[in-house]
Design an enzyme around this catalytic site. Structure first.
Site, PDB file in Angstrom:
ATOM      1  N   PHE A  11      -9.420  70.827  -3.323  1.00 34.87           N
ATOM      2  CA  PHE A  11     -10.174  70.707  -2.063  1.00 34.87           C
ATOM      3  C   PHE A  11     -11.694  70.778  -2.313  1.00 34.87           C
ATOM      4  CE2 PHE A  11      -6.608  72.627   0.861  1.00 34.87           C
ATOM      5  CZ  PHE A  11      -5.687  71.743   0.311  1.00 34.87           C
ATOM      6  N   LYS A  12     -12.082  71.143  -3.538  1.00 36.90           N
ATOM      7  CA  LYS A  12     -13.508  71.332  -3.908  1.00 36.90           C
ATOM      8  C   LYS A  12     -14.195  72.170  -2.829  1.00 36.90           C
ATOM      9  CE  LYS A  12     -13.564  67.514  -7.113  1.00 36.90           C
ATOM     10  NZ  LYS A  12     -14.296  66.480  -7.810  1.00 36.90           N
ATOM     11  N   HIS A  94     -13.262  73.237 -14.753  1.00 32.53           N
ATOM     12  CA  HIS A  94     -13.458  71.961 -14.057  1.00 32.53           C
ATOM     13  C   HIS A  94     -14.857  71.445 -14.368  1.00 32.53           C
ATOM     14  CE1 HIS A  94     -14.042  69.026 -10.879  1.00 32.53           C
ATOM     15  NE2 HIS A  94     -12.727  68.953 -10.827  1.00 32.53           N
ATOM     16  N   GLU A 142     -10.507  64.444 -17.428  1.00 32.63           N
ATOM     17  CA  GLU A 142     -11.266  63.837 -16.326  1.00 32.63           C
ATOM     18  C   GLU A 142     -12.626  63.369 -16.830  1.00 32.63           C
ATOM     19  OE1 GLU A 142     -10.057  65.600 -12.209  1.00 32.63           O
ATOM     20  OE2 GLU A 142     -11.610  66.819 -13.119  1.00 32.63           O
ATOM     21  N   GLY A 182     -11.126  59.587  -9.616  1.00 30.58           N
ATOM     22  CA  GLY A 182     -10.997  58.302  -8.927  1.00 30.58           C
ATOM     23  C   GLY A 182      -9.593  57.924  -8.501  1.00 30.58           C
ATOM     24  N   ALA A 203      -9.125  64.665  -5.742  1.00 26.50           N
ATOM     25  CA  ALA A 203      -9.800  65.347  -4.643  1.00 26.50           C
ATOM     26  C   ALA A 203     -10.160  64.358  -3.531  1.00 26.50           C
ATOM     27  CB  ALA A 203     -11.046  66.054  -5.153  1.00 26.50           C
TER      28      ALA A 203
HETATM   29  O1  LIG Z   1     -10.580  67.839  -9.340  1.00 31.16           O
HETATM   30  C1  LIG Z   1     -10.590  66.648  -9.096  1.00 31.16           C
HETATM   31  C2  LIG Z   1     -11.389  65.716  -9.848  1.00 31.16           C
HETATM   32  O2  LIG Z   1     -12.684  66.164 -10.085  1.00 31.16           O
HETATM   33  C3  LIG Z   1     -11.332  64.307  -9.353  1.00 31.16           C
HETATM   34  O3  LIG Z   1     -12.089  64.143  -8.185  1.00 31.16           O
HETATM   35  P1  LIG Z   1     -11.932  62.783  -7.391  1.00 31.16           P
HETATM   36  O4  LIG Z   1     -10.473  62.593  -7.113  1.00 31.16           O
HETATM   37  O5  LIG Z   1     -12.737  62.976  -6.156  1.00 31.16           O
HETATM   38  O6  LIG Z   1     -12.471  61.687  -8.275  1.00 31.16           O
END
Ligand SMILES: O=C[C@H](O)COP(=O)(O)O
Length: 223
Positions: A11-12, A94, A142, A182, A203
């Site tokens: 969810f960041k 992360h 990532e 992505g 995310a």
């Molecule tokens: O934790 C997820 C990753 O940083 C990928 O983020 P994203 O799906 O927005 O590219």
């Protein structure tokens, strides 16, 4: 029908995944997981872990933990505290919360002591190899330049995913590999599985989607 992937939704600090929105987002994850049979893990911000974990039955992971225990460590996030809040695991290192190698190891050991599953995030093959040596449950590769881009790593840079899987399996065959950056469509997930991963970490494709539930349904549609 393909192999069942693991889908980890981070969810960041997105507003759409914060506070009560975190609960709503986790409920979408739970509903789609239940209906599809695909394992989905929700990763809300630390202050939201308790409310999310109290509201859903799917696993809830923290976005970060520190490698310290109980004591005089003001402002740190301990493995025991997130476990007590209801988390079953944590992301470590992360790209948006990087640690030096010694701290990755400390955080991982803390997770293991608390019985939590750790997903160590990595940004290239060398870091992937270092993470594999530490033997977490998962390594998630990532490439930072693709994070939030909407350009799926599983299609834009299949080599880094394939090479990460090969490197990890050589060092620690029991460690599962995820890929992220992505990812937003079912076909991106299918491509990730084709490359030998156990699933994806994503995310924005869900959290920033106009219809997050529909985005989740699309992610599992090929499974
Ligand atoms: O934790 C997820 C990753 O940083 C990928 O983020 P994203 O799906 O927005 O590219």
């Amino acid at each position: 029908m393909g192999k069942k992937p693991l889908i980890v939704v981070n969810f960041k600090t997105y507003t759409e995944g914060t506070g009560e929105n975190a609960v709503r987002m986790a409920k979408y994850c739970e509903e789609v997981s239940r209906d599809s049979g695909v394992d989905i893990i929700a990763c809300p911000q630390t202050p939201d872990i308790y409310r999310v974990a109290s509201a859903v039955k799917i696993p809830v992971f923290a976005q970060h933990i520190d490698g310290v225990g109980a004591g005089s460590y003001t402002g740190h996030i301990t493995a025991d505290s997130i476990k007590a809040a209801g988390a079953g695991g944590a992301l470590i290192n992360h790209s948006e919360r990087r640690l030096v190698l010694a701290d990755i190891d400390s955080a991982l050991q803390a997770a293991k002591r608390s019985g939590l599953t750790a997903i160590i995030c990595t940004n290239n093959i060398a870091v992937t190899k270092a993470a594999a040596v530490l033997a977490p449950g998962f390594v998630a590769i990532e490439p930072p330049e693709l994070i939030g881009s909407g350009i799926p790593v599983s299609k834009a840079d299949p080599d880094i995913v394939r090479d990460s899987v090969a490197a990890v399996k050589k060092i620690a065959p029991d460690v599962e590999v995820l890929c992220g950056a992505g990812i937003s469509r079912g076909e991106d997930v299918a491509a990730a599985l084709e490359l030998g991963t156990a699933g994806v970490l994503l995310a924005s494709g869900v959290i920033k989607a106009k219809d997050p539930r529909a985005a989740l349904l699309d992610l599992v549609k090929n499974v």
